[in-house]
Structure formats: structure tokens, C-alpha cells
Design a protein around this motif. Structure first.
Motif, PDB file in Angstrom:
ATOM      1  N   UNK A 322       0.764  -1.243   0.000  1.00  0.00           N
ATOM      2  CA  UNK A 322       0.000   0.000   0.000  1.00  0.00           C
ATOM      3  C   UNK A 322       0.793   1.290   0.000  1.00  0.00           C
ATOM      4  N   UNK A 323       2.101   1.244   0.236  1.00  0.00           N
ATOM      5  CA  UNK A 323       2.879   2.480   0.327  1.00  0.00           C
ATOM      6  C   UNK A 323       3.176   2.985  -1.085  1.00  0.00           C
ATOM      7  N   UNK A 324       2.746   4.212  -1.335  1.00  0.00           N
ATOM      8  CA  UNK A 324       2.815   4.769  -2.686  1.00  0.00           C
ATOM      9  C   UNK A 324       3.510   6.129  -2.745  1.00  0.00           C
ATOM     10  N   UNK A 325       3.993   6.644  -1.622  1.00  0.00           N
ATOM     11  CA  UNK A 325       4.525   8.009  -1.622  1.00  0.00           C
ATOM     12  C   UNK A 325       5.667   8.150  -0.625  1.00  0.00           C
ATOM     13  N   UNK A 326       6.450   9.221  -0.816  1.00  0.00           N
ATOM     14  CA  UNK A 326       7.507   9.554   0.131  1.00  0.00           C
ATOM     15  C   UNK A 326       6.908   9.843   1.497  1.00  0.00           C
ATOM     16  N   UNK A 327       5.799  10.573   1.531  1.00  0.00           N
ATOM     17  CA  UNK A 327       5.174  10.910   2.812  1.00  0.00           C
ATOM     18  C   UNK A 327       4.720   9.663   3.551  1.00  0.00           C
ATOM     19  N   UNK A 328       4.141   8.705   2.820  1.00  0.00           N
ATOM     20  CA  UNK A 328       3.721   7.461   3.448  1.00  0.00           C
ATOM     21  C   UNK A 328       4.898   6.666   3.982  1.00  0.00           C
ATOM     22  N   UNK A 329       5.991   6.619   3.208  1.00  0.00           N
ATOM     23  CA  UNK A 329       7.185   5.903   3.657  1.00  0.00           C
ATOM     24  C   UNK A 329       7.806   6.574   4.873  1.00  0.00           C
ATOM     25  N   UNK A 330       7.885   7.905   4.836  1.00  0.00           N
ATOM     26  CA  UNK A 330       8.424   8.630   5.989  1.00  0.00           C
ATOM     27  C   UNK A 330       7.606   8.361   7.242  1.00  0.00           C
ATOM     28  N   UNK A 331       6.299   8.303   7.091  1.00  0.00           N
ATOM     29  CA  UNK A 331       5.419   8.133   8.246  1.00  0.00           C
ATOM     30  C   UNK A 331       5.659   6.799   8.947  1.00  0.00           C
ATOM     31  N   UNK A 332       5.741   5.707   8.177  1.00  0.00           N
ATOM     32  CA  UNK A 332       5.882   4.401   8.822  1.00  0.00           C
ATOM     33  C   UNK A 332       7.258   4.244   9.454  1.00  0.00           C
TER      34      UNK A 332
END
Length: 416
Positions: A322-332
Motif C-alpha cells: 500500500x505504500x505509494x509516496x515519500x510521505x507514506x514511507x516517511x510516516x511508517x
């Protein structure tokens, strides 16, 4: 604050140059079980993409039992014996293609168990698949689902103890082959309904011998694989494992945590958290149950990862789905839910996706993303309410993109 560009050192000593891992995806490029020129070309493209590691698709331990007819499989060998030099040379070319720019290559090793369709592999069309217990696959409700399941998979045969021990040795031999080929490690596929997952789950393991009945006994199969593999490959070869989160409900959640504890005790280099199976294809984004927190962070299996982190703070975790973005990757990563970010379908569309997410070209956060719609279904399939059809369309769409990578063609995603 951890950075996506941070190198990550595994317990075996292997260092990944950043946190992005190309997740394992079925390539379906092998007509004869061996990695061919299409594998070389596709993985050469990914090798240029700036990944922290490349995970291959399924490499089966037994060519008689495949997850699909065009999956690669390790060539047979007498247990502990020498490998055929010609076969070894083919696998060395594959390893070299993955790692020619310094990115570590890790091979996903598996056995499909009851998820081997009739006719997949060299066991013969009418020979049964193997499983810890004779529990057939249920791909949906109603008569149509029943007949399709019976036609595609049949009812598996419960493995004897001798057969279990033989499959353990096949896993060990496959790991030895990958080490001799030059790969940096393996990942055992213990998710998505494959054989290791079938042993771990009480839904598919109804044995009453040393391999079933308690969480510890259900874990014996994979623990034996890890122990014997470590003895065969030594301390500096990576051994990771992919486990399911999505098919474990509250009733057996603590059993799963106990099994993870056993994996930590026997010694693994990383744990990848995914989910789903042919019966419930959550790894493809279907039927996902998410909290508002999970939805806000993109990742399908974030809640399970967060709880695993609390209980095993020193275990290296990889979160895929489900991770599709830099922001999503940074968050996790900043939340501490995982150390490594697995990227699957976006990697098929953009083989250099990490370069976008790592801000190599100065792209702002709001544009460092690759949203993907669901793959289109044929018109007839929309009339049949089976989740496996949607997941199959999704899988085959991205198999098509891997084929385009192999042929040097432009890739594309489903229209959003």
C-alpha cells in the motif's frame, strides 16, 4: 529522526544502502523452471533503480510443485551434494544482474503447498498437491466457487513426516544454491497461504503430531528450515522471513506473537509483514480492514507491524503493501513501525522509484508519489463475485509490466 536514506545493517552483517526494498512479485517468465534472459534484463533495470535491496519473486524448492506454471524453481540435487555446473552458471548470471550496481539481491524461497494448481509443476496433472492437512482451498461461497476451487486445486494430500523432512532439506538445498550463486540471502515465504503459512495457521494445520496442535508445534516446520539452513550457509548469509498479519484474527493473535518470538529466538535477520492468500487476497488490496491510523499512513498492515515492534523492539521489520509516496514511507519509518519499506507494484511501473522517494532530483513531497488504481477486470469477470478474479487481474497486469521491463518497453500503471 530516521531518514529513508539511512543504511540498515542486518544481524548477519549485510548492509543495505537505504530503507527501500523492491518487494517480491511473481514474474512468470520461466517456461522451464530456470531464470532466463528475461529475468536478467528485468532485474538489470531494477538494479539501476537505487534500491536498498532487491527481493526476487518466488523461487520454488521443488519443480514438481509450483505456484504457477511459469515460476522458477531450484534444480534438484542430492541433499547436501554438488550442484550441476551449468545450472549453477545460470543462477550466477541472475545474481550478477541483480547486484551489478551494488544492490544486495535476496531470493524469496517458497513451496506453494495446497496452492499449487493442478498442472503446475512436473508432478503430473492428476497428482495431488501437498499440505500439512487435507484442507481444500475455499475461493468463495456458493457452488460456482466450490467447483472452480475443486477444478483448479483439488483437495491436497496430508504430508507424511518423511515428506515434511524432505521438503525441509529442499529448502536448505535451495538456500545453498543461492549462496553459491552469489546472492546475499534468502527470504522464506511464510505468508500468502504458501506451505510455511499453512503449517503456522490452525486453519490449515490440523495435525496432532510433532508438527501441529500448539503454536510451538505448528512452528516446528519453519524452525527446522531456519536452523538447518543456518548450519548450511553460515552466519554471514541473510535469512529473512515473510509472515502474514491479515489472516490472523483476535482468536489466534497471541499464537502468532508466540511464533514470532520463536523465530526471534532461532535467529532471523528480518521479518517482512504482509498478508492475504488465494482465499483472501489482502496483499492485493482487497478486503483490507484498516483503522483510521492505518488508512492515513497508506500501509495495509501498519497496525500489526506496530504491535510487533512493541513486543520485539530489536527485530528488524519490513512493511509491505500500500505504500505509494515519500510521505507514506516517511510516516511508517518515523513512527518506528518498520525499518525497511517494501515496494511492490509501483516498482513494476517505475523501476527507479527509490530515486524519486529519496529526493535525488529535488522533487517536493507532494509530487513524490505514484498512485495506482485497481487493474481493470474483463467485463465477464465483473458478473462473478469472486475476489480471486480481481486479485488475479491485478497480479497479471503487473506480470505484464515486468515482461515489458524485460523487453525494454515503456511501463505504465492502471489509470487513476
Amino acid at each position: 529522526m530516521p531518514s529513508l536514506a539511512d543504511p540498515v545493517k542486518l544481524p548477519c552483517g549485510l548492509v543495505l544502502p537505504n530503507r527501500f526494498v523492491k518487494a517480491a512479485m511473481a514474474e512468470q517468465l520461466s517456461p522451464d523452471g530456470a531464470p532466463n534472459e528475461d529475468f536478467i534484463q528485468a532485474y538489470s533495470r531494477w538494479a539501476e533503480g537505487g534500491w536498498g535491496a532487491l527481493l526476487t519473486g518466488n523461487v520454488h524448492v521443488d519443480i514438481n510443485h509450483l505456484g504457477s506454471p511459469r515460476d522458477p524453481a531450484a534444480p534438484g540435487t542430492s541433499h547436501g551434494g554438488e550442484f550441476d555446473p551449468e545450472a549453477l552458471a545460470i543462477w550466477r548470471r541472475y545474481a550478477d544482474a541483480c547486484q551489478k550496481h551494488g544492490t544486495p539481491g535476496i531470493v524469496q524461497v517458497c513451496h506453494p503447498g495446497r496452492q499449487s494448481p493442478l498442472g503446475a509443476g512436473r508432478r503430473g496433472f492428476f497428482a495431488k498437491s501437498l499440505a500439512p492437512s487435507a484442507v481444500p482451498i475455499k475461493i468463495g461461497d456458493g457452488l460456482l466457487a466450490y467447483f472452480l476451487g475443486a477444478l483448479l486445486f483439488g483437495t491436497p494430500r496430508e504430508m507424511t513426516v518423511a515428506e515434511i523432512e524432505n521438503v525441509v532439506r529442499q529448502f536448505v538445498d535451495t538456500a545453498r544454491l543461492m549462496k553459491e550463486s552469489g546472492f546475499m540471502g534468502i527470504e522464506l515465504h511464510g505468508a500468502h497461504g504458501y506451505l510455511i503459512d499453512q503449517f503456522l495457521s490452525p486453519k490449515t494445520n490440523r495435525r496432532t503430531d510433532a508438527y501441529g496442535g500448539t503454536p510451538e508445534k505448528r512452528a516446528k516446520f519453519v524452525l527446522d528450515i531456519i536452523t538447518q539452513t543456518r548450519q548450511a550457509v553460515g552466519p554471514n548469509f541473510c535469512i529473512g522471513i515473510k509472515l502474514n498479519s491479515a489472516d490472523h484474527d483476535a482468536a489466534d493473535f497471541e499464537d502468532t506473537m508466540r511464533q514470532i518470538e520463536l523465530l526471534v529466538e532461532v535467529g532471523i535477520d528480518f521479518l517482512e509483514i504482509s498478508g492475504g492468500s488465494l482465499e483472501n487476497p489482502q496483499m492485493m488490496g482487497y478486503n483490507i480492514k484498516t483503522s483510521s491510523r492505518t488508512a492515513a499512513r497508506e500501509a495495509f498492515f501498519l497496525d500489526f507491524a506496530t504491535e510487533t515492534r512493541k513486543r520485539f523492539p530489536h527485530l528488524l521489520l519490513m512493511l509491505t503493501g500500500g505504500i505509494r509516496s515519500r510521505q507514506g514511507a516517511k510516516a511508517v519509518v518515523s513512527d518506528g513501525a518498520c525499518d525497511l519499506v517494501g515496494i511492490g507494484r509501483p516498482a513494476c511501473v517505475n523501476p527507479s522509484f527509490p530515486k524519486l522517494l529519496l529526493d535525488v532530483a529535488g522533487t517536493p513531497d507532494e509530487k513524490a508519489r505514484l498512485p495506482l488504481a485497481k487493474a481493470p477486470l474483463p467485463g465477464w469477470a465483473k458478473l462473478i463475485p469472486l475476489k480471486i478474479l480481481g486479485a488475479g487481474a491485478e497480479s497479471m497486469f503487473y506480470v505484464g509490466q515486468i515482461y515489458r521491463l524485460a523487453k525494454g518497453l515503456a511501463t505504465f500503471g492502471p489509470k487513476v
